[in-house]
Design an enzyme around this catalytic site. Structure first.
Site, PDB file in Angstrom:
ATOM      1  N   ARG A  31      17.173 -45.149  34.161  1.00 18.00           N
ATOM      2  CA  ARG A  31      16.435 -44.752  35.421  1.00 18.00           C
ATOM      3  C   ARG A  31      16.370 -45.503  36.774  1.00 18.00           C
ATOM      4  NH1 ARG A  31      10.363 -42.905  36.536  1.00 18.00           N
ATOM      5  NH2 ARG A  31      10.719 -40.931  37.452  1.00 18.00           N
ATOM      6  N   TRP A  34      -0.503 -46.441  32.797  1.00 22.49           N
ATOM      7  CA  TRP A  34       0.361 -47.623  32.778  1.00 22.49           C
ATOM      8  C   TRP A  34       1.614 -46.919  32.312  1.00 22.49           C
ATOM      9  CZ3 TRP A  34      -1.048 -52.996  33.367  1.00 22.49           C
ATOM     10  CH2 TRP A  34      -0.037 -53.892  32.728  1.00 22.49           C
ATOM     11  N   ASP A  35       2.695 -46.950  32.892  1.00 26.36           N
ATOM     12  CA  ASP A  35       3.932 -46.279  32.484  1.00 26.36           C
ATOM     13  C   ASP A  35       4.877 -47.458  32.002  1.00 26.36           C
ATOM     14  OD1 ASP A  35       5.564 -44.332  31.807  1.00 26.36           O
ATOM     15  OD2 ASP A  35       5.541 -43.212  33.743  1.00 26.36           O
ATOM     16  N   ASP A  68       6.092 -36.243  27.569  1.00 27.85           N
ATOM     17  CA  ASP A  68       6.450 -35.502  28.647  1.00 27.85           C
ATOM     18  C   ASP A  68       6.673 -33.933  28.624  1.00 27.85           C
ATOM     19  OD1 ASP A  68       6.453 -37.711  30.458  1.00 27.85           O
ATOM     20  OD2 ASP A  68       8.450 -37.998  30.472  1.00 27.85           O
ATOM     21  N   ASP A  92       0.394 -40.032  40.827  1.00 26.19           N
ATOM     22  CA  ASP A  92       1.223 -40.491  40.069  1.00 26.19           C
ATOM     23  C   ASP A  92       2.345 -41.274  40.713  1.00 26.19           C
ATOM     24  OD1 ASP A  92       3.592 -40.282  37.833  1.00 26.19           O
ATOM     25  OD2 ASP A  92       1.971 -39.520  36.688  1.00 26.19           O
ATOM     26  N   ASP A  93       3.450 -41.528  40.183  1.00 21.48           N
ATOM     27  CA  ASP A  93       4.477 -42.209  40.766  1.00 21.48           C
ATOM     28  C   ASP A  93       4.898 -41.859  42.267  1.00 21.48           C
ATOM     29  OD1 ASP A  93       6.701 -43.746  40.919  1.00 21.48           O
ATOM     30  OD2 ASP A  93       8.016 -42.889  39.469  1.00 21.48           O
ATOM     31  N   ASN A  98       9.144 -47.027  31.603  1.00 23.36           N
ATOM     32  CA  ASN A  98      10.195 -45.791  31.501  1.00 23.36           C
ATOM     33  C   ASN A  98      11.694 -46.165  31.033  1.00 23.36           C
ATOM     34  OD1 ASN A  98       8.758 -43.229  32.010  1.00 23.36           O
ATOM     35  ND2 ASN A  98       8.478 -44.172  33.983  1.00 23.36           N
ATOM     36  N   GLY A 135       6.563 -40.601  28.568  1.00 24.37           N
ATOM     37  CA  GLY A 135       5.655 -39.715  27.472  1.00 24.37           C
ATOM     38  C   GLY A 135       5.113 -40.484  26.384  1.00 24.37           C
ATOM     39  N   CYS A 150       1.453 -44.992  28.817  1.00 22.62           N
ATOM     40  CA  CYS A 150       2.572 -43.964  28.765  1.00 22.62           C
ATOM     41  C   CYS A 150       3.854 -44.648  28.656  1.00 22.62           C
ATOM     42  CB  CYS A 150       2.371 -43.272  30.057  1.00 22.62           C
ATOM     43  SG  CYS A 150       3.765 -42.013  30.704  1.00 22.62           S
TER      44      CYS A 150
HETATM   45  C1  DGJ Z   1       7.155 -40.735  32.978  1.00 23.08           C
HETATM   46  C2  DGJ Z   1       5.957 -40.058  32.780  1.00 23.08           C
HETATM   47  O1  DGJ Z   1       5.775 -39.942  31.320  1.00 23.08           O
HETATM   48  C3  DGJ Z   1       5.744 -38.930  33.635  1.00 23.08           C
HETATM   49  O2  DGJ Z   1       4.387 -38.528  32.998  1.00 23.08           O
HETATM   50  C4  DGJ Z   1       5.597 -39.681  34.984  1.00 23.08           C
HETATM   51  O3  DGJ Z   1       4.474 -40.528  35.418  1.00 23.08           O
HETATM   52  C5  DGJ Z   1       6.818 -40.063  35.355  1.00 23.08           C
HETATM   53  N1  DGJ Z   1       7.260 -41.308  34.633  1.00 23.08           N
HETATM   54  C6  DGJ Z   1       6.834 -40.796  36.957  1.00 23.08           C
HETATM   55  O4  DGJ Z   1       8.017 -41.748  37.084  1.00 23.08           O
END
Ligand code: DGJ
Length: 716
Positions: A408, A442-443, A510, A332-333, A445, A491, A488
Site C-alpha cells: 500500500r 489504531w490501524d 474490512d 478516518d484516514d 495496513n 480490518g 485495526c
Molecule cells: C484499513 C482499515 O481497515 C479501514 O477501515 C480504513 O481505516 C483504511 N485502512 C484507511 O486507510
C-alpha cells in the site's frame, strides 16, 4: 483453587481440574478434564507414557520438542529437572500484556544443572471462566550466553489420536473461517510468520473429539505457531508459542526471557469452550474504563469519502450522524500531512489544514453537535513521501543497501528501536491532546518484510518489534485512560488477546457484506466476545463484494457486535434515515444485552447454512436472536432452529422486529420448547423484497422476554 500435595499439583476452576505430577524430575499431566472434586487415589492414576508439560531436546523424545536451546558450544541438549513448586502472588509478565484479576499462581521451577539454565512455568486458575493461564520464562544462571530457538508458551498432551485440529484462517476481508483438520497420526501446524497475529491464521485453536475439547489462545500479537502431533502410541501433543521462524534469542548471563502467556480451557463441547474463552476475555483481558461500559454507536467517514473530504463534507456527515442518534463520529484516514491519497503522508501526524480547517476546531464543531470525536491513526508506518521520512529515514524498517518491499505504498517504522517508540508515543499523544480525541482507531495496513535493526540480533527482531509496540501502547493507554481505543489491521489482521489488553475493541474485517460478515463474526466469536467486535452497516452495493442486501439485514448482522455506520449519510433518503434512526434507538434500548449478554451461535455459518446468534441477559429474562438464512432453498419451509441459553423453566413472549422497526408479537413459548424444539423460520424469507435485491440474504431479529409468573397466571 491451587494445591501442592507432595508431588502432585492441582488446579481447579469451577468445572475443571488439572492435575500435574512431579514424576522423577519431569512434570507430567495426570489429568485435565471435568472437575473431580475428590482426588483420593490420584497416585494410582499413572500413565504408561509420560505426558510432559514441556518436552526438551536430547531426551529421547521423538516428537516436536517444545523447548529449543542452543548453547555456546553448539549443543542442544537440555535436561531441565523439577526443582520446586510454590504458590506465589500473581505477577504481571515483564514487558508483555497478560491476563489479570487472580491473586495467586502455582509456580514450577526447573534447573538444567550443567548450564544453570532455569525454567519457570506459572499456572493461574481463572475459576469462573474455567480457564487456566500458563506463563513460561527462562533465566540464564550460567556464565555464557545461551540461544533460544523456540520457547513454548504451553504444551498440552492428551490421550487419544482421534482428535481434530480446529483453526481459524482466512485473508484480508475473509478473516477467521473455521477449518477442521483430522490429525490422524501426524503433525499439523497453525502459524503466522508475517510479524502480526494475522488475517491468515488466528492464534486461537482447538483440539477436539466427541465430548472432549481443549481450547488454546496466546496473549500475543506477533508471529505465533501451534503444532499438534499425534503418535502411534495414542497421544496428541499441542505446543503453542512464538513462531520459531527467524527466531533466535540471545539470552545473556543473568537475563530472563518471558514467553507470551497462553490460556487454555477444557470443555465437553466446542460451544462451551468458546463460552469459557469469551467470558475470560471479558473479565480478564479487556480492562480499564471501557471494560463493561456501553460502547458508543459510531459513524465513520471512510467508505463515505475515502480521501476525498473537507471540513464541510465531514460536518454535513456529522449533522446526519447526530440526527439519526449516533454517539461518536470517527474521522478516518486522510486528515493529516499531505494525505490526499495513500502514496504520502504517513508519519506526519500534523493536521492537513486545507482539508480539516484545523483538527481541534473540527473536533469541537463535531462535539458541539452532541457527538463524541474519534480519529484514525496508523502510527507504525511511514510513506517515503513524508516529512518524517525526509528528516528521519533511519526510523524506517529497512535493510541497508536493499530496496524495501512496499505494501500500500508504505514501509514500516522500526518499533524495535526505543527512539522510534518514543517518536510514536509523543506523536500520538499530541494528536489525542490536540483534538481531545475520545476514541482512537489504531490501524496497521501491511505485514513485515524488511526486518532489520542495527543494534539487535536478527533472530530477535520480530519479537523486539512487538515488545516495542506494547511499550508504546502501555504508556499511551495509561496516559489516556478515558480514550476508547479500537485496534485495526486492514480490518481484522490483528484480532488477538495481546491487542485486546490495550484496546477493548477490534475492527473485525474490512468486509462489511452481511453474508460474509456472518461467518467472519461467527469465527471471531469462537474466541472473542461480541463487545470486542466492531460491526458496521455500510452502503450497498457493498464496496468489497458488490453484493446488495436490505438495510434491515445489514443492521441485523451488525447487531452481533459493536454497532457503527460507515456510509455516506448525506445521501440517505428520508425513509432510510428513519429506518436507521429506528435501528439506533432499538440498539440503544438493548445495548447492554447486545454488547455484553452471553452469546451463543446458531446453526453453521461456515457451510452457508442457517446461522446467527442469540444473546441472553445474565438473569435470562431477556434475549435477542438474529437468524440468518444465506440463500433461499427449495426446501425453505423445513428450515428451523433451536434457541440456546434461555431459561427452560420460564415462558417467553416472542416477538420479531419488522423492517420499519415495529415489534410484532408472535406469541408465548416455554424456554424448554425454544431451547429443545424446532422453531420454524420459513417466514424469514418474506423479509426481503426480492424485486429490489436479487439473491439476497434473509435475516430476522427476534426478541424474547420472560413472562412474569403473575402475568402467566392471569393469562391462564
Ligand atoms: C484499513 C482499515 O481497515 C479501514 O477501515 C480504513 O481505516 C483504511 N485502512 C484507511 O486507510
Amino acid at each position: 483453587m491451587l494445591k501442592i500435595k507432595e508431588n502432585y499439583f492441582i488446579l481447579e476452576t469451577e468445572h475443571t481440574s488439572l492435575v500435574l505430577k512431579n514424576d522423577g524430575g519431569e512434570v507430567v499431566y495426570l489429568y485435565y478434564g471435568e472437575k473431580l472434586n475428590n482426588y483420593c487415589g490420584i497416585e494410582l492414576y499413572e500413565d504408561g507414557w509420560k505426558s510432559s508439560i514441556l518436552s526438551q531436546c536430547g531426551t529421547g523424545n521423538h516428537r516436536e520438542p517444545a523447548l529449543g536451546v542452543r548453547f555456546s558450544d553448539g549443543s542442544r541438549k537440555t535436561n531441565l529437572k523439577f526443582h520446586r513448586a510454590r504458590i506465589v502472588p500473581f505477577e504481571k509478565i515483564e514487558g508483555l500484556p497478560c491476563s489479570y484479576g487472580a491473586e495467586k499462581s502455582l509456580r514450577l521451577e526447573f534447573i538444567d544443572a550443567p548450564s544453570k539454565l532455569k525454567l519457570y512455568v506459572t499456572y493461574t486458575a481463572y475459576e469462573e471462566s474455567d480457564v487456566v493461564s500458563v506463563a513460561t520464562s527462562l533465566y540464564n544462571g550460567g556464565k555464557k550466553p545461551v540461544y533460544l530457538e523456540s520457547v513454548p508458551s504451553v504444551q498440552l498432551e492428551v490421550r487419544g489420536r482421534d482428535f481434530s485440529f480446529i483453526t481459524f484462517d482466512g485473508d484480508w476481508a475473509s478473516e477467521r473461517r473455521r477449518h477442521e483438520h483430522k490429525i490422524g497420526v501426524g503433525k499439523l501446524v497453525n502459524e503466522s510468520i508475517v510479524g502480526s497475529s494475522s488475517h491468515h491464521h488466528n492464534p486461537f485453536t482447538l483440539i477436539e473429539r466427541a465430548g472432549e475439547v481443549y481450547a488454546v489462545n496466546l496473549v500475543y500479537s506477533g508471529n505465533h505457531r501451534t503444532v499438534v502431533e499425534s503418535n502411534d502410541a495414542g497421544k496428541t501433543r499441542l505446543i503453542a508459542g512464538i513462531s520459531p521462524y527467524a527466531f533466535d534469542w540471545e539470552l545473556l548471563p543473568g537475563a530472563s526471557f518471558f514467553a507470551p502467556e497462553a490460556v487454555v480451557a477444557y470443555a465437553a463441547t466446542e460451544e462451551e469452550a468458546s463460552l469459557c474463552m469469551r467470558r475470560f476475555v471479558s473479565e480478564h483481558i479487556v480492562r480499564g474504563k471501557w471494560k463493561k461500559k456501553p460502547r458508543p454507536i459510531l459513524v465513520n467517514n471512510w467508505e463515505a469519502t475515502y480521501f476525498d473530504f473537507n471540513a464541510e463534507k465531514i460536518l454535513s456527515l456529522a449533522d446526519v450522524a447526530a440526527e439519526i442518534g449516533a454517539e461518536l463520529f470517527v474521522l478516518d484516514d486522510g486528515w493529516f500531512g499531505a494525505r490526499d491519497d495513500d502514496f504520502r503522508g504517513l508519519g506526519d501526524w500534523e493536521d492537513h489544514v486545507e482539508k480539516t480547517g484545523g483538527i481541534g476546531i473540527l473536533a469541537d464543531k463535531i462535539r458541539a453537535k452532541g457527538l463524541k470525536f474519534g480519529i484514525w491513526v496508523e502510527p507504525e508506518m511511514v510513506n517515503e513521501d513524508s516529512d518524517l521520512y525526509r528528516k528521519h529515514p533511519e526510523y524506517a524498517m529497512k535493510i541497508p543497501r536493499r530496496e524495501p518491499t512496499r505494501m500500500r505504498n508504505q514501509i514500516m517504522l522500526n518499533l524495535a528501536d526505543p527512539q522510534v517508540q518514543g517518536f510514536v508515543y509523543r506523536a500520538i499523544a499530541r494528536v489525542i491532546e490536540q483534538c481531545k480525541a475520545q476514541y482512537i482507531k489504531w490501524d496497521y495496513n501491511r505485514t513485515m518484510t524488511d526486518c532489520f535493526d542495527k543494534s539487535s540480533h536478527s533472530g530477535e527482531y520480530y519479537h523486539r518489534y512487538i515488545l516495542g509496540l506494547y511499550n508504546v501502547l502501555e504508556k499511551l493507554t495509561a496516559r489516556f485512560p478515558n480514550v476508547l481505543f479500537e485496534s485495526c489491521a486492514s480490518g481484522g489482521g490483528r484480532f488477538d488477546l495481546g491487542m485486546l489488553c490495550y484496546m477493548p475493541q477490534t475492527w473485525t474485517s474490512d468486509n462489511t457484506d452481511a453474508r460474509d460478515r456472518v461467518y467472519i463474526q461467527a469465527g471471531t466469536a469462537a474466541a472473542y466476545p461480541q463487545s470486542t467486535m466492531g460491526a458496521h452497516v455500510s452502503i450497498c452495493p457493498n464496496h468489497q463484494t458488490q453484493n446488495s442486501n436490505s438495510l434491515e439485514t445489514r443492521f441485523d448482522v451488525a447487531c452481533g457486535g459493536v454497532l457503527g455506520y460507515e456510509y455516506d449519510l448525506t445521501k440517505l433518503t428520508d425513509a432510510e434515515k428513519k429506518e436507521i434512526s429506528e435501528q439506533i434507538s432499538f440498539y440503544k434500548a438493548h445495548r447492554e444485552l447486545l454488547q455484553f449478554g452471553t452469546q451463543y451461535m446458531l446453526g453453521n455459518a461456515f457451510e452457508g447454512d442457517m446461522s446467527g446468534f442469540i444473546t441472553v441477559s445474565p438473569d435470562k429474562s431477556k434475549a435477542i436472536s438474529v437468524v440468518c438464512l444465506p440463500f433461499r432453498r427449495v426446501w425453505y419451509h423445513t428450515v428451523c432452529t433451536k434457541f440456546q441459553g434461555l431459561d427452560e423453566k420460564a415462558v417467553y413472549a416472542v416477538s420479531y422486529r419488522d423492517a420499519v422497526g415495529n415489534l410484532v408479537k408472535l406469541g408465548e413459548a416455554s424456554g424448554a420448547l425454544l431451547c429443545k424444539g424446532q422453531f420454524r423460520l420459513d417466514t424469514v424469507y418474506d423479509t426481503v423484497d426480492t424485486k429490489r435485491y436479487s439473491n439476497p440474504m434473509y435475516t430476522r431479529l427476534y426478541l424474547f422476554e420472560k413472562v412474569s409468573a403473575k402475568r402467566r397466571k392471569t393469562n391462564e
